[in-house]
Design an enzyme around this catalytic site. Structure first.
Site, PDB file in Angstrom:
ATOM      1  N   TRP A  13      22.856  60.810  17.279  1.00  0.00           N
ATOM      2  CA  TRP A  13      23.773  59.840  16.678  1.00  0.00           C
ATOM      3  C   TRP A  13      24.966  60.676  16.237  1.00  0.00           C
ATOM      4  CZ3 TRP A  13      26.261  58.909  12.037  1.00  0.00           C
ATOM      5  CH2 TRP A  13      26.737  57.611  11.835  1.00  0.00           C
TER       6      TRP A  13
ATOM      7  N   GLU B 272      21.728  39.421   2.849  1.00  0.00           N
ATOM      8  CA  GLU B 272      20.777  40.039   3.785  1.00  0.00           C
ATOM      9  C   GLU B 272      20.798  39.293   5.130  1.00  0.00           C
ATOM     10  OE1 GLU B 272      19.247  42.662   4.194  1.00  0.00           O
ATOM     11  OE2 GLU B 272      17.604  42.241   5.561  1.00  0.00           O
TER      12      GLU B 272
ATOM     13  N   CYS C 292      19.914  61.263  14.149  1.00  0.00           N
ATOM     14  CA  CYS C 292      19.385  62.024  15.275  1.00  0.00           C
ATOM     15  C   CYS C 292      17.880  62.224  15.135  1.00  0.00           C
ATOM     16  CB  CYS C 292      19.998  63.425  15.430  1.00  0.00           C
ATOM     17  SG  CYS C 292      21.777  63.438  15.447  1.00  0.00           S
TER      18      CYS C 292
ATOM     19  N   LYS D  31      21.775  40.956   8.699  1.00  0.00           N
ATOM     20  CA  LYS D  31      20.901  40.945   9.890  1.00  0.00           C
ATOM     21  C   LYS D  31      21.699  40.500  11.109  1.00  0.00           C
ATOM     22  CE  LYS D  31      18.235  42.936   9.004  1.00  0.00           C
ATOM     23  NZ  LYS D  31      18.162  43.542   7.762  1.00  0.00           N
TER      24      LYS D  31
ATOM     25  N   GLU E 263      24.362  43.096  12.189  1.00  0.00           N
ATOM     26  CA  GLU E 263      23.769  44.321  12.744  1.00  0.00           C
ATOM     27  C   GLU E 263      23.398  44.175  14.206  1.00  0.00           C
ATOM     28  OE1 GLU E 263      21.167  46.813   9.598  1.00  0.00           O
ATOM     29  OE2 GLU E 263      20.495  44.774   9.846  1.00  0.00           O
TER      30      GLU E 263
ATOM     31  N   LYS F 256      18.557  54.090  12.238  1.00  0.00           N
ATOM     32  CA  LYS F 256      17.557  53.590  11.296  1.00  0.00           C
ATOM     33  C   LYS F 256      17.612  54.343   9.982  1.00  0.00           C
ATOM     34  CE  LYS F 256      13.773  51.241  10.494  1.00  0.00           C
ATOM     35  NZ  LYS F 256      14.274  49.931  10.122  1.00  0.00           N
TER      36      LYS F 256
ATOM     37  N   ASN G 263      19.461  68.064  13.372  1.00  0.00           N
ATOM     38  CA  ASN G 263      19.758  66.780  12.723  1.00  0.00           C
ATOM     39  C   ASN G 263      20.347  67.115  11.348  1.00  0.00           C
ATOM     40  OD1 ASN G 263      17.528  64.447  11.027  1.00  0.00           O
ATOM     41  ND2 ASN G 263      19.678  64.238  11.474  1.00  0.00           N
ATOM     42  N   GLY G 264      21.571  66.657  11.092  1.00  0.00           N
ATOM     43  CA  GLY G 264      22.210  66.953   9.808  1.00  0.00           C
ATOM     44  C   GLY G 264      23.672  67.290  10.034  1.00  0.00           C
TER      45      GLY G 264
HETATM   46  C1  G6P Z   1      20.313  52.062   7.585  1.00  0.00           C
HETATM   47  C2  G6P Z   1      19.355  51.129   8.289  1.00  0.00           C
HETATM   48  C3  G6P Z   1      19.048  49.934   7.395  1.00  0.00           C
HETATM   49  C4  G6P Z   1      18.500  50.410   6.056  1.00  0.00           C
HETATM   50  C5  G6P Z   1      19.443  51.421   5.395  1.00  0.00           C
HETATM   51  C6  G6P Z   1      18.775  52.093   4.215  1.00  0.00           C
HETATM   52  O1  G6P Z   1      21.538  51.444   7.423  1.00  0.00           O
HETATM   53  O2  G6P Z   1      19.910  50.695   9.508  1.00  0.00           O
HETATM   54  O3  G6P Z   1      18.093  49.112   8.013  1.00  0.00           O
HETATM   55  O4  G6P Z   1      18.337  49.315   5.217  1.00  0.00           O
HETATM   56  O5  G6P Z   1      19.788  52.455   6.313  1.00  0.00           O
HETATM   57  O6  G6P Z   1      17.705  52.875   4.691  1.00  0.00           O
HETATM   58  P1  G6P Z   1      16.435  53.233   3.856  1.00  0.00           P
HETATM   59  O7  G6P Z   1      15.574  54.029   4.793  1.00  0.00           O
HETATM   60  O8  G6P Z   1      16.916  54.044   2.683  1.00  0.00           O
HETATM   61  O9  G6P Z   1      15.803  51.965   3.417  1.00  0.00           O
END
Ligand code: G6P
Length: 634
Positions: free
Chosen positions: A75, A506, A2, A510, A513, A629, A101-102
């Site tokens: 979210w 990775e 959020c 991608k 996602e 994110k 948020n939390g």
């Molecule tokens: C979420 C994001 C990813 C990210 C992961 C870890 O899943 O969508 O893109 O790699 O969190 O986040 P951070 O901020 O700890 O790298």
């Protein structure tokens, strides 16, 4: 997750809140809302299901007037995404509004007690208990009521609260969810992330856990939960606001992919002086690092994949054994770390709940902790003993790209820095590696230039995939239901070896996602232990096969796939001639580079492939469904 945004000042608040929420939309986008003080004795709230543009459409028709407001993009954690569950939440008199948020862990008990006291709840959220508690304790001073309410609450929060009874005031507080104050001229902001306020001010204050801030347009007073004043100077953020815009690219993701060579150049310029590597902000003396007997890397998502590459780097450049763990696993076992262990937490946001908890666990066990993160002043950067910033600028697309390669760049430099400290490598060899590394951004740039020249072909390949994919589905669904055996293998398999194995997972991540197409990443050597059973003419098998010590093994694996009619897409070093003999669907060439640095090159086509496929499928590339994110809840 959020996103929260609040404004108090002289300007009309609505457009600022909408703009701020749009910047924060990557944090969650299933519903949104705004609460405005407008001089009457009730707070006006508008909220709606879906993205910020839905909220904007409603507000365009019926604007909210006023100069103090808070907004939220959600979210969902507790309660489905819906208008009722969208924030802000109001108390029963509609005089107090809260965005959050939390997660409030004891919300169920609190809700029960409040219901017994006669409160009627209007949503299924955990957040709503906060506003009713604030209302219960409100006796004419909002910050006192917020502080009192927060004493009843267990869990994590970043909140912003307004009341119609105190014009111009926003009270905000945080515990384990991010919150930053932006100090302007006759105006103040509060937001979940600096990128939302950079356009207005670069003077920010990061709120610490257990702190409450009272914002008026010309003042900003911080206290702890007991009401004791805290004095803190703002820090200046050097991110350029244009970095947080699309800059002519159709999507943030593509823009961020193209930013990578520039970011790496800047990282190298900042950290490498002559043949020496410097981490000025590290805060861990070289002597403390010398005591390290092992390294444990923890991270989530893409950052975890960077950690996996880090293992290969550190074990190549130093004599130190390395373990890598996802933060969520690390924190709940009994990890054997102690004073001789360096625990490195990698995170773009510096706010990921599990990674933060992992660092706390490591500290409890007396390990030395270091974070590699992107966001200045983030929770992780304050929690860990040492910090190295990746300085990749704000990453907006949910699918991480530039943060990944920036993390890799720092890991290479840290490996070389440790080898310099531990003297685990001949100085001449270390210098050769460093020289080559300095040249890598140029190679990345030339690959991306080539992509631009060949963009139509990439689009065509993505289109071919789309056609093949739908042909398979049509065949399946048009078959007599009794004769249908199994769903078609319309998926991607990514294979890589050694230091390119993490890129296989990775690459698959991608694609999953942003295009929602099933994809698996595997170490090629493991293919015969399972995934080979999936191979027929359908799946696309992306084989990461640059020049390396395991190249021949990789070619044998490709042959095994070919022998089973597999559809192969190899990623090879430029000038490779043998691959054509295997009759691949098409070949992607990367510039020649030593194996150790090759992940920085092989990841580029993987990012672009995911991008092109998602684009071909018309998906929402920057804001894929269900994701956020920054994952600030467990
Ligand atoms: C979420 C994001 C990813 C990210 C992961 C870890 O899943 O969508 O893109 O790699 O969190 O986040 P951070 O901020 O700890 O790298």
């Amino acid at each position: 997750m959020c996103g929260i945004f609040g404004y108090t000042g002289k300007k009309e608040a609505q457009p600022l809140v909408i703009q701020g929420l749009k910047q924060l939309e990557y944090r969650g986008y299933d519903s949104s809302g705004i609460a405005m003080q407008n001089g009457s004795n009730a707070i006006r709230v508008v909220k709606t299901y879906g993205k910020i543009k839905n909220l904007e459409e409603i507000l365009n028709k019926q604007p909210l007037k006023g100069t103090t407001a808070v907004g939220h993009t959600r979210w969902a954690t507790h309660g489905t995404p819906s208008k009722e569950n969208a924030h802000p939440h109001l108390d029963k008199e509609n005089q107090i509004a809260v965005v959050h948020n939390g997660i409030i862990e004891n919300y169920f008990d609190l809700k029960k007690t409040l219901q017994e006291e006669g409160v009627r709840f209007r949503s299924e959220t955990d957040t709503e208990v906060i506003v009713h508690l604030v209302a219960k304790y409100y006796k004419g001073n909002l910050e006192n009521a917020v502080r009192r309410a927060l004493r009843d609450v267990h869990g994590t929060y970043a909140i912003a609260v307004i009341t119609s009874a105190e014009p111009g005031k926003i009270v905000a507080a945080k515990l384990d969810s991010p919150l930053v104050i932006g100090k302007g001229e006759n105006e103040n902001y509060v937001a979940s992330d600096v990128s939302a306020i950079l356009e207005y001010t670069n003077q920010v204050i990061y709120l610490e856990n257990g702190e409450v801030v009272t914002l008026m347009r010309d003042s900003c007073e911080i206290t702890n939960l007991a009401g004791k004043p805290i004095s803190r100077q703002p820090v200046k953020i050097n991110w350029d606001v244009t970095q947080a815009k699309k800059g002519g690219f159709p999507h943030y993701m593509l823009k961020e992919i193209f930013e990578q060579p520039g970011i790496l150049t800047a990282i190298l310029k900042e950290r490498v002086r002559g043949y020496e590597i410097h981490f000025d902000e590290l805060k861990i003396p070289a002597a403390a690092l010398k005591k390290v007997k092992r390294i444990v890397i923890i991270a989530c998502g893409t950052a975890y994949h960077a950690g996996l590459v880090g293992k290969y780097i550190f074990e190549e450049f130093t004599d130190i054994p390395v373990w890598v763990d996802t933060s969520s696993e690390f924190r709940y076992r009994d990890p054997k770390v102690g004073p001789d262990t360096l625990v490195i937490a990698i995170s773009q946001s510096g706010e990921t709940a599990d990674t933060l908890a992992g660092v706390r666990e490591a500290k409890r066990k007396k390990a030395l902790t270091l974070t590699i993160c992107n966001v200045l002043g983030s929770s992780l950067s304050r929690e860990a003993k040492g910090v190295i910033y990746t300085h990749a600028g704000p990453e907006i697309a949910v699918a991480s790209t530039k943060a990944y390669t920036a993390q890799l760049a720092v890991l290479y430099l840290l490996g070389l820095y440790l080898s310099q400290n531990f003297k685990t490598m001949k100085e001449s060899a270390r210098r050769e590696l460093l020289k080559e590394f300095l040249h890598v951004p140029q190679l990345m740039r030339s690959f991306l230039d080539e992509y631009k020249r060949d963009e139509k072909n990439w689009e065509k390949n993505a289109h071919d995939f789309n056609v093949r994919y739908h042909e398979q589905l049509d065949k399946y669904y048009s078959a007599d239901p009794d004769k249908r055996k199994r769903a078609p293998n319309g998926f991607f398999l990514y294979l890589g070896r050694n230091i390119n194995y993490p890129n296989a997972i990775e690459g698959a991540l991608k694609l999953k996602e942003i295009s929602y197409i099933p994809a698996e990443g595997y170490p090629s050597g493991e293919m015969k232990h399972g995934p080979i059973a999936l191979i027929d003419e359908n799946p696309w098998v992306i084989c990461i096969a640059p020049e390396s010590k395991t190249y021949d093994k990789m070619i044998s694996n490709i042959q095994e796939i070919k022998a089973r009619s597999g559809y192969i897409v190899p990623i090879v070093t430029e000038g490779n001639e043998d691959i054509q003999r295997l009759n691949p669907a098409y070949v992607i060439e990367i510039p020649r580079v030593s194996e150790i640095f090759s992940p920085l090159l092989t990841v580029l086509p993987l990012q672009l492939l995911a991008y092109c496929v998602a684009n071909e499928f018309g998906e929402d590339i920057d804001q894929p469904r269900n994701l956020a994110k920054s994952v600030t809840v467990e």
